[in-house]
Scaffold this active site. Structure first.
Site, PDB file in Angstrom:
ATOM      1  CB  THR A 135      19.609  23.491 -34.238  1.00 22.99           C
ATOM      2  OG1 THR A 135      20.462  22.434 -34.662  1.00 22.99           O
ATOM      3  CG2 THR A 135      18.289  23.371 -34.967  1.00 22.99           C
ATOM      4  NE  ARG A 160      18.696  16.067 -40.921  1.00 23.51           N
ATOM      5  CZ  ARG A 160      19.361  16.537 -39.876  1.00 23.51           C
ATOM      6  NH1 ARG A 160      19.423  17.824 -39.633  1.00 23.51           N
ATOM      7  NH2 ARG A 160      19.963  15.715 -39.033  1.00 23.51           N
ATOM      8  CG  ASP A 171      22.674  15.275 -36.917  1.00 24.33           C
ATOM      9  OD1 ASP A 171      23.282  15.154 -35.839  1.00 24.33           O
ATOM     10  OD2 ASP A 171      21.889  16.203 -37.138  1.00 24.33           O
ATOM     11  CB  SER A 191      16.726  15.659 -37.912  1.00 24.51           C
ATOM     12  OG  SER A 191      16.572  16.849 -37.170  1.00 24.51           O
ATOM     13  N   GLY A 200      19.134  22.448 -30.060  1.00 24.73           N
ATOM     14  CA  GLY A 200      19.719  21.697 -28.943  1.00 24.73           C
ATOM     15  C   GLY A 200      20.073  20.255 -29.240  1.00 24.73           C
ATOM     16  N   GLY A 201      20.234  19.873 -30.526  1.00 25.12           N
ATOM     17  CA  GLY A 201      20.621  18.489 -30.829  1.00 25.12           C
ATOM     18  C   GLY A 201      19.651  17.523 -30.178  1.00 25.12           C
ATOM     19  CB  THR A 255      20.186  22.690 -37.921  1.00 25.73           C
ATOM     20  OG1 THR A 255      21.382  22.460 -37.190  1.00 25.73           O
ATOM     21  CG2 THR A 255      19.964  21.542 -38.870  1.00 25.73           C
ATOM     22  CG  ASN A 297      25.063  19.009 -36.641  1.00 26.91           C
ATOM     23  OD1 ASN A 297      24.248  18.916 -35.744  1.00 26.91           O
ATOM     24  ND2 ASN A 297      25.997  18.106 -36.840  1.00 26.91           N
TER      25      ASN A 297
HETATM   26  N1  GLY Z   1      21.577  18.735 -36.214  1.00 31.83           N
HETATM   27  C1  GLY Z   1      20.651  18.555 -35.188  1.00 31.83           C
HETATM   28  C2  GLY Z   1      19.496  17.711 -35.578  1.00 31.83           C
HETATM   29  O1  GLY Z   1      19.104  17.737 -36.733  1.00 31.83           O
HETATM   30  O2  GLY Z   1      18.973  17.000 -34.785  1.00 31.83           O
END
Ligand code: GLY
Length: 569
Positions: free
Chosen positions: A382, A107, A424, A453, A474-475, A400, A402
């Site tokens: 993502t 990340r 995020d 995330s 999909g966030g 991702t 984002n």
């Molecule tokens: N950027 C989407 C996530 O990490 O949840």
């Protein structure tokens, strides 16, 4: 060997895509989108046919699932620039043939110069544009470090062999699909606004399907990575180019940030659900813990008897999602910075108590479950891919930048998009991020902290062997898409294609409504409305890539919602 069904992929003829032929090149010249394959040995399902084929080729060359995943990650950075990346981050969940489970956290991190109030104006209001667009929105990228950590631990083939296919695709170019052309055209104004130098993603006039996208700078960046390993990205020329880009555009990522960045091995989330073992990603992703919570809330209810897409089943799942998202908001953040009460959150007595006020047929207002604001929901970009090799190693990897094309900033001379992952974080308690997600102190900005995330790369074991490998972009909807896909297969026993492609719904506590896809059945909407739920139609939810392994072989299914494609052998 069993014949591969449904697969119509053919070799991509790089040399046939000469620039002079751009106008006549068919959108799928040399490759085809393959929605479903059956295979005996190995399979890859990803967001782009060329990336899936690269992964399949690596498996056929003797690489294991991790080798293939690394090759797919680099290939997606070329052929799927709206989410595939070098300038972002992600999570990898790995189940080995020996039965061990690992996860790697790559990340992005907040830069050292980041601070808690960096996205607040002089009145203390969050300014979404600052955390979503342009140079200041970028976190320190983790992808390249993630691939090297994965390779050091589990890789079999040399890194050069894994990156070379991506270099070829970047250098010689590939024919873009209609969907990619549309996306590039949609963001042309942003590319002009946020970039300080010409990029490969801009051209005179509109992009169209079949145009050849050549990325020379990106190819050179990947060559530096081949030559110098991780340092080829985090030090030397690439680092110089990233920092120069930051200076041109008012960003804050420094050489020190890049040099310090390390991917981390984390203990994956692992739990039993009925006859299955679910392995998923732990913090700083909320995805795995939330699957554990939601499936534990679900377990006492005989949902398979309610019927797939029955209002009764959807109401139950909605109420479960509502409660899990309220917990996410309150408690979750980077475990290196905040104490997250994980054991309490997944404790069976606690989880049961969360459902004590659930009444079939009656909504529990979100304000009774926890505080919150109404919020807008925006784009979610993502990408996920699933890999299984012939030995039974399984990789589930979600990665991702984002937003679509991340911050829209391409590092001048290095050719890759930087993420806008700083969004995020919770810029301020109660201020929603681009997914409408709220947060508290647990997910506030601190230097070097990782933003929370939703990514949920997951492997499901049956009789201790890989049964499903799945995940999705999909966030915030990642969490509910994976949940729905699991319930569709494990409870409703749907064929994978239907489990993936059936219309989805989503509830995230705040705003207090059920989002549904356009083709979601009207009769079910009406039943839910009659119970008192607010329903809102929205754009497609997720692009789930599933591999299912049974005694009959391997089935790979790519989501219908994009150019996603499966390959196997
Ligand atoms: N950027 C989407 C996530 O990490 O949840």
């Amino acid at each position: 060997m069993k014949k591969i069904l449904f697969s119509v992929s053919i070799l991509f003829l790089l040399n046939s895509c000469k620039e002079s032929k751009q106008a006549e090149t068919s959108p799928f010249e040399g490759y085809a989108i393959t929605k479903k394959i059956e295979a005996d040995n190995g399979a890859v399902v990803s967001a782009h046919p060329l990336a899936s084929e690269v992964g399949r080729d690596i498996l056929q060359q003797g690489g294991n699932a991790v080798d293939a995943a690394i090759a797919v990650q680099y290939a997606l950075a070329v052929v799927y620039p709206n989410a595939g990346n070098l300038g972002g981050g992600g999570f990898m969940v790995f189940h080995t043939k020996q039965g061990e489970n690992y996860s790697i956290d790559f990340r992005e991190k907040a830069p050292l110069k980041a601070h808690k109030d960096m996205y607040l104006d002089s009145l203390g209001n969050a300014v979404p544009d600052w955390s979503r667009n342009g140079h200041l929105a970028a976190g320190v990228p983790g992808t390249v470090a993630g691939t090297f950590l994965a390779h050091r631990k589990f890789g079999k083939l040399p890194m050069e062999q894994l990156i070379r296919p991506a270099i070829a695709l970047a250098e010689r170019g590939f024919a873009i699909t209609e969907r990619e052309a549309r996306a590039l055209n949609n963001y042309a104004d942003d590319f002009a606004k946020y970039n300080t130098q010409p990029t490969a993603f801009q051209k005179e006039g509109e992009w169209k399907a079949g145009d050849i996208l050549v990325q020379k700078d990106l190819a050179e960046t990947m060559k530096r990575i081949v030559e110098n390993g991780q340092a080829g990205f985090y030090e030397g020329e690439t680092a110089d180019l990233i920092v120069a880009e930051m200076e041109r555009g008012g960003g804050i990522i420094s050489k020190e940030d890049l040099k310090q960045y390390e991917a981390q091995e984390r203990t994956p989330v692992s739990f039993k659900y009925k006859d299955y073992t679910i392995i998923s990603m732990g913090l700083p992703s909320s995805g795995g813990i939330m699957q554990q919570q939601m499936l534990a809330m679900l377990e006492p209810y005989p949902i398979s008897e309610y019927g797939f897409h029955s209002a009764k089943a959807i109401q139950l799942m909605t109420e479960i999602e509502r409660r899990a998202f309220a917990d996410r908001t309150e408690y979750m953040g980077d475990p290196d910075f905040v104490d997250v009460p994980v054991a309490e959150l997944v404790d069976s007595a606690y989880v049961r108590a969360r459902m004590a006020d659930f009444t079939p047929g009656v909504p529990t207002p979100s304000d009774k479950v926890g505080p919150g604001l109404k919020a807008a929901v925006e784009k979610e970009e993502t990408t996920h891919f699933s890999v299984i090799d012939a030995e039974g190693n399984a990789v589930s990897l979600t990665t991702t930048i984002n937003g679509v094309y991340g911050s829209r900033v391409v590092v001048g001379g290095a050719g890759f998009f930087l993420n806008n992952e700083m969004d995020d974080f919770s810029a301020k308690p109660g201020a929603p991020n681009k997914f409408g997600l709220l947060g508290t102190e647990a997910n506030s900005i601190q230097p070097s902290k990782r933003m929370l995330s939703a990514m949920t790369p997951t492997v499901v074991l049956k009789d201790d062997k890989p049964y499903l490998v799945l995940g999705t972009p999909g966030g915030s909807t990642i969490i509910t898409s994976v949940f729905q896909t699991l319930v569709n297969i494990l409870e409703f026993d749907l064929p994978v294609e239907q489990a993936v492609n059936a219309p989805k719904f989503h509830h995230q506590w705040q705003p207090d409504l059920i989002y549904v896809e356009k083709d979601f059945p009207m009769a079910v909407r009406d039943s839910l409305k009659a119970m008192g739920y607010t329903i809102e139609e929205r754009r497609p939810i997720g692009r789930t890539e599933v591999i299912k392994i049974t005694e009959n072989g391997i089935e790979g299914v790519a989501d219908k919602r994009g150019d996603d494609s499966a390959a196997g052998y």
